[in-house]
Design an enzyme around this catalytic site. Sequence first.
Site, mmCIF file in Angstrom:
data_model
loop_
_atom_site.group_PDB
_atom_site.id
_atom_site.type_symbol
_atom_site.label_atom_id
_atom_site.label_comp_id
_atom_site.label_asym_id
_atom_site.label_seq_id
_atom_site.Cartn_x
_atom_site.Cartn_y
_atom_site.Cartn_z
ATOM 1 N N HIS A 72 16.426 -42.976 21.368
ATOM 2 C CA HIS A 72 15.552 -41.841 21.014
ATOM 3 C C HIS A 72 14.310 -41.837 21.892
ATOM 4 C CE1 HIS A 72 12.940 -39.110 18.940
ATOM 5 N NE2 HIS A 72 12.180 -40.074 18.443
ATOM 6 N N HIS A 98 5.676 -43.491 20.722
ATOM 7 C CA HIS A 98 5.218 -42.536 19.707
ATOM 8 C C HIS A 98 5.559 -42.935 18.274
ATOM 9 C CE1 HIS A 98 9.363 -40.826 20.158
ATOM 10 N NE2 HIS A 98 9.191 -40.498 18.888
ATOM 11 N N GLU A 102 4.124 -45.775 13.362
ATOM 12 C CA GLU A 102 4.717 -45.190 12.148
ATOM 13 C C GLU A 102 5.841 -46.049 11.577
ATOM 14 O OE1 GLU A 102 7.266 -41.174 11.176
ATOM 15 O OE2 GLU A 102 5.523 -40.999 12.476
ATOM 16 N N ASP A 103 6.643 -46.671 12.453
ATOM 17 C CA ASP A 103 7.881 -47.303 12.002
ATOM 18 C C ASP A 103 7.917 -48.818 12.125
ATOM 19 O OD1 ASP A 103 8.900 -44.820 11.377
ATOM 20 O OD2 ASP A 103 9.950 -44.572 13.281
ATOM 21 N N ASP A 162 9.606 -35.420 21.354
ATOM 22 C CA ASP A 162 10.109 -36.202 20.222
ATOM 23 C C ASP A 162 11.074 -35.367 19.385
ATOM 24 O OD1 ASP A 162 10.416 -37.732 17.858
ATOM 25 O OD2 ASP A 162 8.474 -37.056 17.086
#
Length: 218
Positions: A72, A98, A102-103, A162
């Site tokens: 990705h 990016h 967040e992850d 994204d």
Amino acid sequence: MSRAEQIPVSGPCGTMTAMETFTSWHSWADAEPGLRLRLPAEVTAEIARAVEFAVAHHGDQRRKTGVPYLEHLLEALQILVDGAEVTSSDVLVAAVLHDVVEDTPCTLADVTAGFGPRVAELVSWVTIPDAGPGEDRRTVREAHLRRLRDAPRDARLVKLADRMSNVQTLRNLRPSEQGPYYEQTVAYVVPLAAGEPWFAGWYASWQEEFADLAERVP
């Protein structure tokens, strides 16, 4: 194809146009030759550092489709380099990083320490915050997407790449997820392409190719 795959879609008056897909960079070994052709050596080296950083933090994470998460990140990178012809090191590095805040346990402070405040700022703009007590995750996500209308151009480019990575193969998601994701993209992400001719053209072709999913929204 060396640059991108193309999916035929119906154009005006029955003509056929092609929606490009950017899915050929599965690993750094796939990406590096194209980057070296298009970018200064120092920019490619910085992207290589970002890929190493992302791999270290994302570990064995996988996309919903089951492929390694790195694919990705490299798709977003390929979209910006091969498609939108972006050459800014900060934008390209931010595209690779990016999702790292967040992850993963990585923090914006970690990104700043490794890649500088500008990259960290761009990553911050595209990082969806955690839902607070009593907050609905979908509501928080959509508020985040609305906020991107006020983001700097470079952050919008990262977000456009994204989301484009995700929606170019939207039919690979579970059928129940396809319609809502299509609707969310049209409502919140497609408007970010205004003033970006290449992205605007791609998303127009994408909407035509996937228009049937609008009928699947509950």
